[in-house]
Enzyme design. Structure first.
Site, PDB file in Angstrom:
ATOM      1  CE1 TYR A 134      50.612  -5.465  45.775  1.00 41.93           C
ATOM      2  CE2 TYR A 134      52.966  -5.862  45.218  1.00 41.93           C
ATOM      3  CZ  TYR A 134      51.956  -5.190  45.247  1.00 41.93           C
ATOM      4  OH  TYR A 134      51.676  -4.015  44.560  1.00 41.93           O
ATOM      5  CG  HIS A 149      55.266 -10.452  43.839  1.00 44.02           C
ATOM      6  ND1 HIS A 149      56.176  -9.838  44.942  1.00 44.02           N
ATOM      7  CD2 HIS A 149      54.699  -9.619  43.254  1.00 44.02           C
ATOM      8  CE1 HIS A 149      56.129  -8.570  44.823  1.00 44.02           C
ATOM      9  NE2 HIS A 149      55.371  -8.422  43.643  1.00 44.02           N
ATOM     10  N   GLY A 150      56.876 -12.856  46.688  1.00 46.79           N
ATOM     11  CA  GLY A 150      56.656 -12.881  48.246  1.00 46.79           C
ATOM     12  C   GLY A 150      57.034 -11.361  48.717  1.00 46.79           C
ATOM     13  CG  HIS A 194      57.542  -5.276  46.522  1.00 46.43           C
ATOM     14  ND1 HIS A 194      57.603  -5.357  45.288  1.00 46.43           N
ATOM     15  CD2 HIS A 194      58.827  -5.112  46.978  1.00 46.43           C
ATOM     16  CE1 HIS A 194      58.989  -5.330  44.716  1.00 46.43           C
ATOM     17  NE2 HIS A 194      59.695  -5.373  45.803  1.00 46.43           N
ATOM     18  CD  GLN A 245      56.569 -10.598  40.527  1.00 47.03           C
ATOM     19  OE1 GLN A 245      55.701  -9.947  40.446  1.00 47.03           O
ATOM     20  NE2 GLN A 245      57.774 -10.409  41.043  1.00 47.03           N
TER      21      GLN A 245
END
Length: 375
Positions: free
Chosen positions: A184, A179-180, A182, A111
Site C-alpha cells: 500500500y 499501515h506501511g 503489503h 490501523q
C-alpha cells in the site's frame, strides 16, 4: 472437561505477562491482527462492529489493532464499506468501539491506511479521485491509471495521517498503527520496485524511507508524547509475495532507523509464517531482527496457531491447528514482545481466553466458512 498440561500452563504463563509500549501498558502479549471486513456501510462502524471488537477484548485479547481504516484523503480507499477514520459519524462509531474494548479490559489502536496505487479508477468512496503513488506505478510493475505524487499531494496525505491520529487520541483510543505494509502507499515508497523517484523521496533505502518518516514525525507531533505510534511493515506485497525491502540486516536497518528516529514506538513486522528465519545465518524472524536493529518493542504475526498460509485461508482453504511451543520459546527469550493473531481469532472469539486459561485442547482447526460470518 479440560485438563491443564505443562505445555498449556507454560503458554498461559508466558502470554499473560503485561508489556509496555511507550505510555501504554498492554495486559498481555496477545494482539488481534488487523483484518479487512467491509462491514461498515458508508465507512461508519455500527453496533455489529462494536460487538465484534468488544467480544474479543472481553475474551482476553490484550491489544486490538483494528481493520484498516481510510485516512481523510480522497484517494485513500477503494470501498464504501471499509471504515473511515474521518467524519463525524465515522468517528462517533469508532468512539463506541473503543469504549466497548475498554469495558472488556483490552486496549485498542486503529490501523490508519492509504492504499495508494492499489486503487482503481472509478471506485468508491470518491469515484473521481485518482490513484496516487510515489511514481504512478502499481505493485505488479504496470503504470495503471494513477499519477506520481506532487509535493502538495505528499503534504496532503501526511496531514491526513496526522489528523486521523489526533482524532484517535481525542475519541479515546490507546495509540495508532500506521499501515506501511503489503504494497500500500507507504510501502510503495519504501520498496524500490514501486519507488522510482529521482527527488529526495527516491533513491537509496534512506531516501525511500523519507515519506514514511515524515508521516511518523507528523503523527508524533500531533499526539501526546506518551501516545504510542506503531508502524506495520512487511517485505512481501499482496501481488508479489517474494518481494523484499531488504536482502540483508544492514539494508533493513537503513530503512528502520529513520522511522525509529522519527518517533515509532513499536514495529509490527508482518510475515506470512512467523517461524521462518528472515536472513541467512540466523534463526531470527523479521520481528526479531527488527527488535535487534532498532531496540524497539516488536509484534510478530503470520499463521499463529494454524498450520497453513493465511492467503490460502482467505481463498477458501482451511488450516489445522499448529502448536505454539516455538512461539513461546521465542517470546521467552525476548526475540519479540507480542504476537498478533489473525484467522484463529477471527474464527474463535474465545481463542485468547482458551490459551490464557490453559485450554489448548479446545482450540479448533480453521474453517474458511468463518469468513462469511465474522461475528
Amino acid at each position: 472437561m479440560s485438563i491443564t498440561s505443562p505445555a498449556a500452563s507454560r503458554a498461559a504463563e508466558i502470554l499473560s505477562r503485561p508489556v509496555s509500549i511507550n505510555g501504554l501498558t498492554v495486559p498481555n502479549r496477545i494482539a488481534m491482527a488487523p483484518m479487512t471486513r467491509m462491514f461498515s456501510p458508508d465507512g461508519i462502524p455500527g453496533e455489529d462492529v462494536v460487538s465484534y471488537y468488544g467480544r474479543r477484548a472481553a475474551a482476553g485479547v490484550g491489544l486490538i489493532v483494528t481493520e484498516g481504516t481510510y485516512v481523510g484523503h480522497e484517494s485513500a480507499g477503494q470501498s464504501d464499506r471499509v471504515p473511515r477514520f474521518h467524519g463525524a459519524e465515522q468517528l462517533a462509531g469508532w468512539a463506541k468501539v473503543a469504549e466497548a474494548v475498554h469495558a472488556g479490559g483490552g486496549t485498542i489502536v486503529p490501523q490508519l491506511w492509504h492504499i495508494g496505487m492499489v486503487r482503481k479508477q472509478g471506485e468508491p468512496p470518491y469515484a473521481d479521485a485518482p490513484a496516487v503513488g510515489p511514481s504512478g506505478i502499481r505493485v505488479d510493475g504496470t503504470e495503471g491509471t494513477g499519477k506520481a505524487m506532487t509535493q502538495r499531494d505528499l503534504d496532503d496525505v501526511i496531514g491526513a495521517f496526522a489528523e486521523a491520529a489526533a482524532a484517535a487520541e481525542r475519541i479515546g483510543f490507546d495509540g495508532v498503527e500506521l499501515h506501511g505494509a503489503h504494497g500500500y502507499l507507504i510501502d510503495q515508497f519504501l520498496w524500490a520496485g514501486t519507488n522510482r523517484r529521482t527527488d529526495a523521496y527516491g533513491g537509496d533505502a534512506v531516501a525511500r524511507a523519507k515519506f514514511a518518516a515524515e508521516v511518523v514525525a507528523a503523527v508524533r507531533e500531533t499526539v501526546s508524547a506518551d501516545f504510542p505510534v506503531i508502524f506495520r511493515y512487511s517485505q512481501w506485497k499482496q501481488e508479489v509475495y517474494r518481494a523484499r525491502l531488504a536482502e540483508t540486516p544492514e539494508e533493513l536497518e537503513a530503512i528502520l532507523a529513520p522511522l525509529a528516529a522519527a518517533g515509532v514506538d513499536a514495529f509490527h513486522a508482518s510475515t506470512r509464517r512467523y517461524w521462518l528465519p528472515e536472513f541467512d545465518g540466523s534463526d531470527l524472524n523479521l520481528a526479531g531482527w527488527t527488535k535487534k536493529l532498532t531496540g524497539k518493542p516488536t509484534i510478530t504475526v503470520g499463521s499463529v496457531g494454524l498450520d497453513g498460509d493465511f492467503v490460502k485461508g482467505f481463498a477458501g482453504e482451511g488450516a489445522p491447528v499448529k502448536g505454539i511451543d516455538d512461539l513461546l520459546d521465542r517470546l521467552e527469550r525476548d526475540e519479540f514482545d507480542m504476537v498478533a493473531v489473525g484467522r484463529a481469532l477471527l474464527q474463535d472469539p474465545e481463542w485468547a481466553a482458551k490459551v490464557l486459561d490453559g485450554r489448548l485442547d479446545e482450540l479448533k482447526p480453521f474453517d474458511a466458512a468463518a469468513l462469511r460470518t465474522l461475528s
